[in-house]
Design an enzyme around this catalytic site. Structure first.
Site, PDB file in Angstrom:
ATOM      1  N   LYS A 188       0.853  -1.187   0.000  1.00  0.00           N
ATOM      2  CA  LYS A 188       0.000   0.000   0.000  1.00  0.00           C
ATOM      3  C   LYS A 188       0.892   1.241   0.000  1.00  0.00           C
ATOM      4  CE  LYS A 188      -2.124   1.942   3.551  1.00  0.00           C
ATOM      5  NZ  LYS A 188      -1.906   3.394   3.280  1.00  0.00           N
ATOM      6  N   GLU A 264       9.858   1.167  10.672  1.00  0.00           N
ATOM      7  CA  GLU A 264      10.830   2.258  10.549  1.00  0.00           C
ATOM      8  C   GLU A 264      10.047   3.536  10.778  1.00  0.00           C
ATOM      9  OE1 GLU A 264      12.388   5.429   9.101  1.00  0.00           O
ATOM     10  OE2 GLU A 264      12.410   4.401   7.166  1.00  0.00           O
ATOM     11  N   ARG A 292      18.788  17.262   1.497  1.00  0.00           N
ATOM     12  CA  ARG A 292      18.448  16.106   0.661  1.00  0.00           C
ATOM     13  C   ARG A 292      16.952  15.858   0.744  1.00  0.00           C
ATOM     14  NH1 ARG A 292      18.670  10.349   2.427  1.00  0.00           N
ATOM     15  NH2 ARG A 292      18.618   9.013   0.588  1.00  0.00           N
ATOM     16  N   CYS A 298      13.364  10.916   6.899  1.00  0.00           N
ATOM     17  CA  CYS A 298      13.302  10.486   8.293  1.00  0.00           C
ATOM     18  C   CYS A 298      14.659  10.549   8.973  1.00  0.00           C
ATOM     19  CB  CYS A 298      12.724   9.082   8.392  1.00  0.00           C
ATOM     20  SG  CYS A 298      13.580   7.878   7.360  1.00  0.00           S
ATOM     21  N   GLU A 395      10.126  16.550  14.484  1.00  0.00           N
ATOM     22  CA  GLU A 395      10.714  16.064  13.235  1.00  0.00           C
ATOM     23  C   GLU A 395      10.347  17.080  12.154  1.00  0.00           C
ATOM     24  OE1 GLU A 395      11.204  11.889  10.773  1.00  0.00           O
ATOM     25  OE2 GLU A 395       9.357  12.227  11.897  1.00  0.00           O
TER      26      GLU A 395
END
Length: 495
Positions: A188, A264, A292, A298, A395
């Site tokens: 998916k 992850e 980048r 992540c 993040e």
């Protein structure tokens, strides 16, 4: 007070030939229906529609993949390897098609898209080679009364859930080891960037992968999909790349049938620059670790810690480097930074910038969006960022370099580890002892030493703490799709 400005400098527009190339690739994809609109983040125009599958369609896909998996799991290792090699060759032959497609649907510059194709195809080649090197051994029991034969077998049907930021590499990093191990797949992809997965799987089928073995499902009903599919007894493995909150929910579902799980998850990567670092190498490495993929990675450098002795020179050089980046369509000839994935990402970058400045940070370059229909935000450098700023605790997933200063090695390591996440970290120093010592003390699964791009198909990618479990890439990545079994063989007593 908002820092948003409408910048007069024009954004780089898409090259007409590159735009035609990308759209021709989209037209060549055999999509099994329409429903969800896919947009180009550089223009926010709809470029395609993909199916919006319901639960019944998802379970039908599980059935098809499971049925095809029986023959595949019994096929020879050489056959699987040959098919993977053929898929690799197909992907490489279509490098420019894939790069243009990635740039069109995700927004990254063509040069970076080509880099992703190289990175993504490396996983297919790696596991084509790894497929014919099965792990296992033969040993005696300590008491000498028997011998132990260990073997590997396919774990079974694997459900793979991929993010939008690396639409090819995140798919091949999961599909290739699954196929090498003998597992059928239901994948998916994110609905923001699903076209690359459809095209890559189309090439896999052309290369000899059985047509039903890889099932692609796109849906706007992710929660219903996950609950139905992960509770299906035919499913034996789930691999997910995405946010930690979603990962926790998937682990709860996976626990019901005790599924093998690879997660992850989120990151908050520290990057530490010591005073003895090579300035140019540190600036270029930080630039790569931060910009980048537009910062939408992540493992992107999130909290940049610079030691006092080098800080002023480093910040000046990095700011100059950021200020030189050309912004525009990923299909533009000179573009160095493409569009962010959507308007929410742009708004979040503005909020991070405004909050940091309000709490005392110095804005050195960027810090604004553009008067454009696309989702653009300028490369931004913030110095003297405070630890209570939102940008220092989150993040970022965007082109903001948030810099903090430090004095001692111990201080840097303590602050770097002051997070629930532990995916990646970076160390820049010319002192080998310090580099290895700090790397050992960082609570992360990945450390880049004097480089900003540590990922490699031959390396076991993954994190610790709230950044997940399991590994992708390398021999360890193949083990995620294998059961370890042993046979205890009794030995006849000798006279």
């Amino acid at each position: 007070m908002s820092l948003t400005t409408n910048v007069a400098a024009p954004l780089i527009e898409a090259d007409a030939a590159s735009l035609r190339h990308a759209d021709a690739v989209i037209q060549s994809i055999k999509l099994p229906g329409q429903g969800i609109a896919v947009q180009d983040p550089a223009t926010v125009e709809t470029i395609a529609h993909v199916p919006d599958a319901d639960v019944e369609a998802a379970l039908e896909a599980v059935g098809k993949a499971n049925a095809a998996g029986a023959a595949w799991s019994n096929s020879s290792l050489r056959h699987r390897a040959d098919v993977l090699h053929a898929w690799y060759d197909k992907l490489v032959a279509h490098t420019e098609d894939l790069a243009h497609l990635i740039s069109r649907e995700m927004g990254k510059p063509l040069a970076e898209a080509r880099g992703e194709v190289k990175y993504g195809t490396d996983f297919v080649r790696w596991y084509a080679e790894e497929a014919v090197r099965p792990a296992g051994n033969f040993r005696d029991t300590p008491d000498g009364g028997a011998s132990l034969l260990t073997r590997r077998s396919p774990v079974g049907l694997a459900v793979l859930i991929t993010p939008w930021n690396f639409p090819l590499a995140m798919a091949t990093r999961k599909i290739a080891p699954a196929l090498a191990a003998g597992c059928p797949v239901v994948i998916k992809p994110a609905t923001l960037t699903p076209l690359t997965t459809y095209f890559a799987v189309q090439l896999a089928i052309e290369a000899g992968v059985p047509e039903d073995l890889i099932q692609v499902i796109t849906t706007s009903k992710s929660g219903a999909f996950s609950e139905a599919v992960l509770l299906d007894p035919r499913v034996r493995k789930v691999s997910f790349t995405g946010s930690t909150p979603v990962g926790r929910q998937l682990l709860k579902l996976a626990s019901q049938n005790v599924l093998r799980s690879s997660m992850e998850l989120g990151g908050n990567a520290p990057l530490i620059v010591f005073s003895d670092a090579d300035l140019q190498r540190a600036v270029e490495g930080t630039f790569a670790a931060k910009l980048r993929n537009g910062g939408q990675s992540c493992i992107g450098a999130n909290r940049i810690y610079v030691q006092d002795g080098i800080a002023d020179d480093f910040v000046a050089a990095l700011t100059e480097r950021f200020a030189q980046v050309a912004v525009g369509s990923g299909l533009g000839r000179q573009t160095g930074l493409g569009a962010l994935i959507d308007g929410r990402a742009v708004a979040q970058m503005q909020a991070y910038t405004d909050n940091a400045v309000a709490l005392g940070a110095t804005l050195l370059t960027g810090g604004h969006g553009y008067d454009s229909a696309g989702n653009f935000f300028a490369p931004t450098v913030l110095d003297h960022v405070t630890e209570d700023s939102d940008v220092a605790r989150s993040e970022i997933f965007g082109p903001i370099a948030a810099i903090q200063r430090f004095s001692s090695e111990g201080e840097a390591v303590t602050r770097a580890n002051a997070t629930e996440f532990g995916l990646a970290g970076y160390v820049f120093t010319e002192n080998l002892d310090r580099a290895l010592n700090v790397a050992d003390r960082l609570e992360t699964g990945i450390v880049g030493i004097n480089q900003g791009v540590p990922s490699n198909a031959g390396a076991p990618f993954g994190g610790i703490k709230q950044s997940g479990l399991g590994r992708e890439g390398s021999a360890e990545g193949l083990e995620e799709y294998e059961n370890i079994r042993f046979y205890n063989v009794a030995r006849r007593a000798t006279a």
